[in-house]
Design a protein around this motif. Sequence first.
Motif, PDB file in Angstrom:
ATOM      1  N   LEU A  28       0.529   4.886   0.975  1.00 21.84           N
ATOM      2  CA  LEU A  28      -0.372   5.688   1.797  1.00 21.84           C
ATOM      3  C   LEU A  28       0.059   7.144   1.751  1.00 21.84           C
ATOM      4  O   LEU A  28       1.157   7.489   2.181  1.00 21.84           O
ATOM      5  CB  LEU A  28      -0.365   5.154   3.229  1.00 21.84           C
ATOM      6  N   CYS A  51      -4.351  -0.738   7.802  1.00 22.40           N
ATOM      7  CA  CYS A  51      -3.570  -1.393   6.749  1.00 22.40           C
ATOM      8  C   CYS A  51      -2.551  -2.366   7.316  1.00 22.40           C
ATOM      9  O   CYS A  51      -1.504  -2.624   6.690  1.00 22.40           O
ATOM     10  CB  CYS A  51      -2.847  -0.340   5.909  1.00 22.40           C
ATOM     11  N   THR A  55       0.840  -1.195   0.000  1.00 22.63           N
ATOM     12  CA  THR A  55       0.000   0.000   0.000  1.00 22.63           C
ATOM     13  C   THR A  55       0.875   1.245   0.000  1.00 22.63           C
ATOM     14  O   THR A  55       1.823   1.358   0.785  1.00 22.63           O
ATOM     15  CB  THR A  55      -0.908   0.053   1.248  1.00 22.63           C
TER      16      THR A  55
END
Length: 281
Positions: free
Chosen positions: A50, A70, A48
Amino acid sequence: MKVACTEKSQILGSKVAKTLGLPLVYSQFKAFPDGELYLKTGALDGETLLVSSTADNQSLVQLLLMIDACDRSEITLVLPYMGYARQDKRFNDGEPISSRAVARALSAGVSRVITINIHEPSVLSHFRAPAIDITLAPEMARWVASLGCDEPIILAPDKGAVIFASEIAKHGGWEYDHLSKTRLSGEEVRIAPSSVDAKGRDIVITDDIISTGGTLATAAGMLKDGGARSVHAACVHGVFASGGFARLAAAGLASIAASDTIESAASSYTAAGMIAEAMRE
């Protein structure tokens, strides 16, 4: 890899996802009646990216919650603007080193960190994950070029910011300098370029952060009184606290520009391209 973002960075997060050709995860945000925050994000596993500026306390808490949401993913945290980064020393007994406290809190659960023109580079050492800082000098230089000014002078607000001004200037082959104060009397101070003559020239004052804009507004007025053809202001992080944008507008600046590290109507260039470049390296 997927891209996620907190509420105050949703425009920049969307641009980053589009630039990298990655899917953007939709996240919901709300506050409970007692003021506590809630978020729900889509499925995040694997990797991910972010994207989250922490320009206010609510954004900081949202980011902490998002990192926890997450927890099944390997997170690269992009902090376009890091709040509390300017408190990098303990000036008085009993004070926290706020940048250290925030960096340590945000390090939990992330694999690496990317900041943008962080005010004090030494703050990077407080992260407990590998951290790098990238610059928006190329993007700001492109904006200066778009003004159509004839041989502008790139001015730093003080000697400490002249390196950043020089980085912008080199992309366009422009002159650069820094402002200096000269005390003319007990009450009168003159603010002018240290070594170049501003008369009849287009001036672009650049800095990493514009906060209240007080000194910059005063300098702009003096530069205009000294014969400058036009005065512009450009920064990476447009905080504009305490009516800072209006103060600059009232001072008669020809334009006031910031990036989208803090999203606002003043956002005239984006950090998305430089973030994408850092991710590709």
